[in-house]
Design a protein around this motif. Structure first.
Motif, PDB file in Angstrom:
ATOM      1  N   GLU A  32       0.840  -1.200   0.000  1.00  0.00           N
ATOM      2  CA  GLU A  32       0.000   0.000   0.000  1.00  0.00           C
ATOM      3  C   GLU A  32       0.878   1.254   0.000  1.00  0.00           C
ATOM      4  OE1 GLU A  32      -4.014  -1.332   2.425  1.00  0.00           O
ATOM      5  OE2 GLU A  32      -2.286  -0.605   3.558  1.00  0.00           O
ATOM      6  N   ILE A  33       0.327   2.338  -0.548  1.00  0.00           N
ATOM      7  CA  ILE A  33       1.005   3.640  -0.527  1.00  0.00           C
ATOM      8  C   ILE A  33       0.279   4.518   0.477  1.00  0.00           C
ATOM      9  CG2 ILE A  33       1.599   5.687  -1.889  1.00  0.00           C
ATOM     10  CD1 ILE A  33       1.584   3.850  -4.358  1.00  0.00           C
ATOM     11  N   TYR A  34       1.044   5.161   1.348  1.00  0.00           N
ATOM     12  CA  TYR A  34       0.484   6.035   2.373  1.00  0.00           C
ATOM     13  C   TYR A  34       0.864   7.477   2.053  1.00  0.00           C
ATOM     14  CZ  TYR A  34       0.386   1.525   4.771  1.00  0.00           C
ATOM     15  OH  TYR A  34       0.192   0.200   5.092  1.00  0.00           O
ATOM     16  N   GLN A  35      -0.138   8.359   1.988  1.00  0.00           N
ATOM     17  CA  GLN A  35       0.185   9.747   1.685  1.00  0.00           C
ATOM     18  C   GLN A  35      -0.695  10.717   2.440  1.00  0.00           C
ATOM     19  OE1 GLN A  35      -0.476   9.881  -2.609  1.00  0.00           O
ATOM     20  NE2 GLN A  35      -2.421  10.925  -2.323  1.00  0.00           N
ATOM     21  N   THR A  36      -0.126  11.903   2.665  1.00  0.00           N
ATOM     22  CA  THR A  36      -0.886  13.061   3.131  1.00  0.00           C
ATOM     23  C   THR A  36      -0.727  14.140   2.060  1.00  0.00           C
ATOM     24  OG1 THR A  36       1.086  13.775   4.369  1.00  0.00           O
ATOM     25  CG2 THR A  36      -0.603  12.536   5.587  1.00  0.00           C
ATOM     26  N   ALA A  49       0.475  21.920   1.906  1.00  0.00           N
ATOM     27  CA  ALA A  49      -0.401  23.086   1.868  1.00  0.00           C
ATOM     28  C   ALA A  49      -0.924  23.373   0.464  1.00  0.00           C
ATOM     29  CB  ALA A  49       0.352  24.308   2.409  1.00  0.00           C
ATOM     30  N   LYS A  50      -0.182  22.934  -0.559  1.00  0.00           N
ATOM     31  CA  LYS A  50      -0.601  23.177  -1.940  1.00  0.00           C
ATOM     32  C   LYS A  50      -1.359  21.990  -2.525  1.00  0.00           C
ATOM     33  CE  LYS A  50       3.038  26.496  -3.048  1.00  0.00           C
ATOM     34  NZ  LYS A  50       4.163  26.834  -3.970  1.00  0.00           N
ATOM     35  N   GLY A  51      -1.651  20.990  -1.685  1.00  0.00           N
ATOM     36  CA  GLY A  51      -2.409  19.840  -2.147  1.00  0.00           C
ATOM     37  C   GLY A  51      -1.584  18.765  -2.819  1.00  0.00           C
ATOM     38  N   ARG A  52      -0.263  18.909  -2.772  1.00  0.00           N
ATOM     39  CA  ARG A  52       0.610  17.914  -3.409  1.00  0.00           C
ATOM     40  C   ARG A  52       0.808  16.722  -2.473  1.00  0.00           C
ATOM     41  NH1 ARG A  52       5.144  22.379  -4.718  1.00  0.00           N
ATOM     42  NH2 ARG A  52       4.782  22.538  -2.463  1.00  0.00           N
ATOM     43  N   PRO A  53       0.932  15.510  -3.019  1.00  0.00           N
ATOM     44  CA  PRO A  53       1.077  14.331  -2.156  1.00  0.00           C
ATOM     45  C   PRO A  53       2.425  14.304  -1.447  1.00  0.00           C
ATOM     46  CG  PRO A  53       1.296  13.727  -4.473  1.00  0.00           C
ATOM     47  CD  PRO A  53       0.864  15.145  -4.453  1.00  0.00           C
ATOM     48  N   VAL A  54       2.371  13.893  -0.186  1.00  0.00           N
ATOM     49  CA  VAL A  54       3.585  13.658   0.616  1.00  0.00           C
ATOM     50  C   VAL A  54       3.530  12.206   1.058  1.00  0.00           C
ATOM     51  CG1 VAL A  54       4.879  14.264   2.692  1.00  0.00           C
ATOM     52  CG2 VAL A  54       3.626  16.038   1.423  1.00  0.00           C
ATOM     53  N   SER A  86      10.425   6.232  -4.498  1.00  0.00           N
ATOM     54  CA  SER A  86       9.818   7.555  -4.629  1.00  0.00           C
ATOM     55  C   SER A  86       8.471   7.632  -3.935  1.00  0.00           C
ATOM     56  CB  SER A  86       9.669   7.930  -6.104  1.00  0.00           C
ATOM     57  OG  SER A  86       8.780   7.048  -6.763  1.00  0.00           O
ATOM     58  N   LYS A  87       7.716   6.512  -3.913  1.00  0.00           N
ATOM     59  CA  LYS A  87       6.412   6.489  -3.234  1.00  0.00           C
ATOM     60  C   LYS A  87       6.540   6.030  -1.779  1.00  0.00           C
ATOM     61  CE  LYS A  87       4.217   7.671  -6.983  1.00  0.00           C
ATOM     62  NZ  LYS A  87       3.417   6.735  -7.773  1.00  0.00           N
TER      63      LYS A  87
END
Length: 852
Positions: free
Chosen positions: A587-591, A594-599, A629-630
């Motif tokens: 699985e990939i985990y992201q937040t 502030a600009k809506g880009r995935p972290v 990278s992910k």
């Protein structure tokens, strides 16, 4: 031990195996040989779970074959040349050699705890001078036999990095690393003559019965044999010494639909016309910035330039066709010129619609009068269609029938010749890089291109030999800037000369390593006696991403090595069996920032769907291939530290068929560890002194069934199915009330059957139960055929169609005795309540139904 402790046992047993030298391969006339090989890794610095899965699969086969009496070769090496090392040197100011060998040391240290049955005495890296020196010797032998040559060729050129790029390194017309717009340049390059073997490489695919069908098909398509028509379109007037244009087409049946001629930007006529046409010269220059691959040209926007010249239509002499230069035509396939039939080729149609050129239907489906609009109607080769206008005069015919008839018609009319072509192009091996195998030739003003003398090999890469560090931050090939290495004397006349500064494509390094493993320390590329003994590779294992180039180049190299006396004839197909394993996913985990880009976040940063550090909720994306990278990567080293190598091995083998992807989950790893702990407890809890009893036979019967099923699973690469049988037999053993001797025997066999997957735990159980010697060298257990046949059968018993119980009876018991046994079942007795049954229906081997 009172409990299963992987940390305590794994290092201990690895030391025991090393001390015994049981994985060191030596030639032996007493045993059949078995050569198992996984595609060797690039030393990036870290192993990943894909490595664990790949090498564990190979290890299962190697250990199984060792147990079945084979003399096993299971080697390991490193595919160590290439641009990543130079990029690292550019970024760090270091040297590719130091970066590479440091990574090899790190990865070897990460791999050894896996307990792989590898003969580490045969280890090498392709950047070892001892290896690439023998590669240089092979190059010279292939040059001598005409399998290597030099010619001018159009290549992808990165003007910033100042190097040739492979088609795969050109992304949207730009260099993959520099981002610079790629140019197509004509350079003098070295080539392997693989096209000479195209027919042989294609025909031999049918004999590779133990290769996946999809891989054979991919190679067949890449080689791309086709029979078509080569014909000449006469120019309306002679231009620049040209009075006609030769074209090659695989669909001559659509000649009546021709509406224009398209030339490659590199066609001789295109180049001649651009000399006095600045607009065409600018157009060609722009087109040459695209990559040279079919795929790159196919997806590019179709663009063209009307030359203003025309050719005569061979079918209709009173008609002419315009000649365009088009960006979608390849110079190195056919003649670099095609006739375009937009109605029946989507690429031609897109071009025709853009430039308002005619679209002429030549046929339609048998049950349709539809005309082409924006989707080309491609003639099916095996289905009949209705021809509107066909050169050979056919009406209702398949595409293939029309192709064959048109070729015959054209030959009889003197308009052209049938010709077989291949998509496979000769293999360009020149790379303008430092970190690769130097090409062992010298350029002399007097003698020309002179091969280096073999006694001077290896031609080593310079490593600060003149006391000055090589500056990798400067674009271009560092070997061009190293005069003490570059400048030399001609081996032929002794005059001042210059070394070839191009190095070999890294695909060369991996195209013969399987042969080098048979004699890795020899002072010749191979030793025929060793090659004859160990070759071929009995089982090759690797990713589907290598299905085309690596495997095709390896097949070519094996043939070339046979021609030059380095491999026996039997090895021209080097891999008898091929297995392509699936990926390990997570699985990939992201937040979001502030600009809506995935972290992205690592799995160890996550707990219960939230970030451990902040409690922030996460977006969870379904499993995908592990990617740095992910950050959806799992570190095998941390898994081994937490659970042990056997747990990692067991999990990657058990969760799905090996040809499919496997999803790594923390819960799955934990479950695997708990199961192995349970196996240890069961074995440790056996009282060998417990007396024999009536349950012994049933346990031993199940043991032999397990031997049979697990053996079949391992031999067919059904590792997950084999492990499912081992789970079931573990439960049988745990529940059995058999005596101590039977349970000890069953546990010893369980350990043997698990040994290819969990070698450390199996050795520990083997010792715990006083097995003889090492389990790694113990012979594989054999199933007794008599024990695989059940003497009894279990029959469900129904009363008025409702199940009330079951009975176990001898298979050959007669119906009267089965009726008595069924009526004696307690639930049946109660249902009858003293009355006689109306009927008892016995279906032998299936069921008993009592009608009350």
């Amino acid at each position: 031990m009172s409990r299963y402790s992987a940390a305590e046992i794994e290092a201990k047993w690895q030391q025991a195996w090393d001390k015994a030298g049981i994985f060191t391969a030596r030639r032996s006339a007493d045993k059949p040989k078995y050569y198992v090989l996984e595609m060797f890794p690039y030393p990036s610095g870290r192993i990943h779970m894909g490595h664990v899965r790949n090498y564990t699969m190979g290890d299962v086969i190697a250990r199984y074959k060792l147990a079945t009496g084979h003399n096993v070769l299971h080697p390991m090496g490193w595919d160590a040349f290439g641009m990543p090392a130079e990029n690292a040197a550019m970024a760090s100011g270091g040297h590719p050699k130091d970066w590479t060998y440091g990574n090899i040391a790190d990865m070897r240290g990460q791999m050894k705890p896996l307990g792989l049955s590898i003969d580490w005495s045969r280890e090498f890296a392709t950047c070892d001078p001892e290896y690439y020196g023998q590669q240089q010797a092979l190059f010279l032998d292939m040059l001598d036999t005409g399998l290597v040559y030099r010619k001018n060729a159009v290549v992808n050129w990165d003007p910033v990095d100042m190097t040739v790029l492979a088609n795969e390194q050109v992304i949207d017309g730009k260099g993959w690393r520099s981002g610079a717009e790629v140019e197509r340049r004509e350079l003098t390059q070295w080539f392997f003559k693989i096209s000479d073997m195209a027919e042989e490489l294609l025909d031999a695919l049918d004999g590779l019965e133990n290769w996946p069908a999809k891989v054979r098909l991919m190679q067949e398509n890449w080689i791309g044999k086709s029979r078509g028509l080569q014909m000449r379109f006469a120019l309306s007037e002679s231009i620049h010494g040209h009075d006609g244009i030769e074209i090659y087409t695989t669909r001559p049946d659509t000649l009546a639909g021709a509406s224009f001629i398209a030339l490659s930007t590199d066609h001789p006529l295109s180049r001649a016309l651009e000399a006095d046409n600045p607009d065409l010269a600018a157009f060609n220059a722009e087109c040459r910035k695209l990559g040279t691959s079919e795929a790159e040209l196919e997806k590019a926007e179709k663009r063209g330039f009307d030359t203003g010249i025309t050719v005569q239509h061979p079918l209709y002499p009173d008609q002419t066709l315009p000649v365009w230069v088009a960006n979608f035509v390849l110079m190195d396939y056919g003649t670099g010129a095609v006739f375009a039939c937009p109605a029946h080729d989507q690429r031609d149609l897109d071009f025709a619609r853009k430039y308002d050129l005619p679209v002429i239907d030549t046929f339609t489906a048998m049950d349709s009068d539809a005309r082409v609009e924006n989707t080309a109607f491609v003639p099916p080769k095996t289905e009949k269609v209705r021809w509107i206008d066909q050169p050979a005069g056919l009406k209702d015919a398949t595409g293939q029938e029309a192709i064959d008839a048109t070729i015959t018609w054209a030959e009889n009319a003197g308009l052209g010749q049938g010709k077989t072509q291949f998509r496979l192009r000769d293999w360009g091996l020149s790379r303008q890089r430092y970190w690769g195998c130097p090409i062992p030739v010298i350029h002399c003003d007097t003698c020309g291109v002179v091969p280096e003398k073999k006694e001077n090999l290896p031609i080593k890469l310079p490593y600060d030999e003149d006391g000055k560090a090589i500056d990798f931050s400067i674009p271009g090939n560092p070997l061009d800037r190293h005069p003490s290495w570059r400048d030399c004397n001609c081996p032929k006349c002794g005059a001042a000369a210059r070394r070839e500064t191009d190095t070999m494509d890294t695909f060369v390094d991996s195209s013969w390593y399987y042969a080098r493993f048979t004699a890795p320390h020899a002072d010749t590329p191979t030793v025929m006696e060793d090659a004859d003994y160990w070759m071929n590779v009995d089982q090759y294992i690797g990713g589907i991403e290598h299905a085309i180039l690596h495997l095709l180049y390896s097949r070519f190299f094996a043939r070339a090595m046979n021609r030059t006396g380095h491999l026996p004839a039997k090895a021209i197909e080097p891999f008898d069996a091929l297995f392509t394993q699936g990926m390990v996913t997570h699985e990939i985990y992201q937040t979001r920032d502030a600009k809506g880009r995935p972290v992205y976040h690592l799995p160890e940063e996550v707990e219960d769907g939230k970030l451990k550090a902040t409690g922030e909720a996460l977006e969870i994306i379904p499993s995908a291939k592990m990617s740095k990278s992910k950050k959806n990567v799992v570190d095998p080293v941390s898994i081994i530290s937490a659970y042990g190598a056997d747990t990692a091995r067991w999990f990657v083998l058990s969760d799905s068929p090996p040809e499919r992807d496997v999803e790594w989950t923390a819960a799955g790893a934990e479950a695997a560890f708990k199961h192995l702990s349970r196996v240890y407890r069961i074995a440790a809890g056996i009282d060998a002194e417990a007396p024999a009893n009536d349950d012994d036979a049933a346990l031993l019967r199940e043991m032999h069934k397990c031997i049979h099923d697990v053996t079949g699973g391992v031999e067919s690469f059904g590792f997950n199915a084999a492990i499912a049988k081992l789970y079931a037999f573990t439960n049988t053993l745990a529940k059995s009330n058999a005596g101590g001797a039977a349970k000890r025997q069953a546990a010893l066999v369980l350990a043997q059957l698990m040994a290819p997957m969990t070698p450390h735990l199996s050795e520990e159980i083997w010792t715990l139960l006083a097995g003889e010697g090492l389990i790694a060298t113990a012979p594989w257990p054999k199933a007794d055929p008599a024990m695989l046949v059940d003497d009894t059968v279990t029959l469900p018993v129904q009363v008025n169609g409702k199940r009330r119980g079951e009975i176990s009876v001898p298979k050959d018991m007669d119906k009267a005795e089965i009726e008595k046994a069924a009526l004696a079942v307690n639930a049946v007795h109660k249902a009858l309540n003293g009355a006689a049954p109306k009927k008892v229906i016995v279906v032998p081997g299936r069921i008993v139904n009592v009608v009350v």
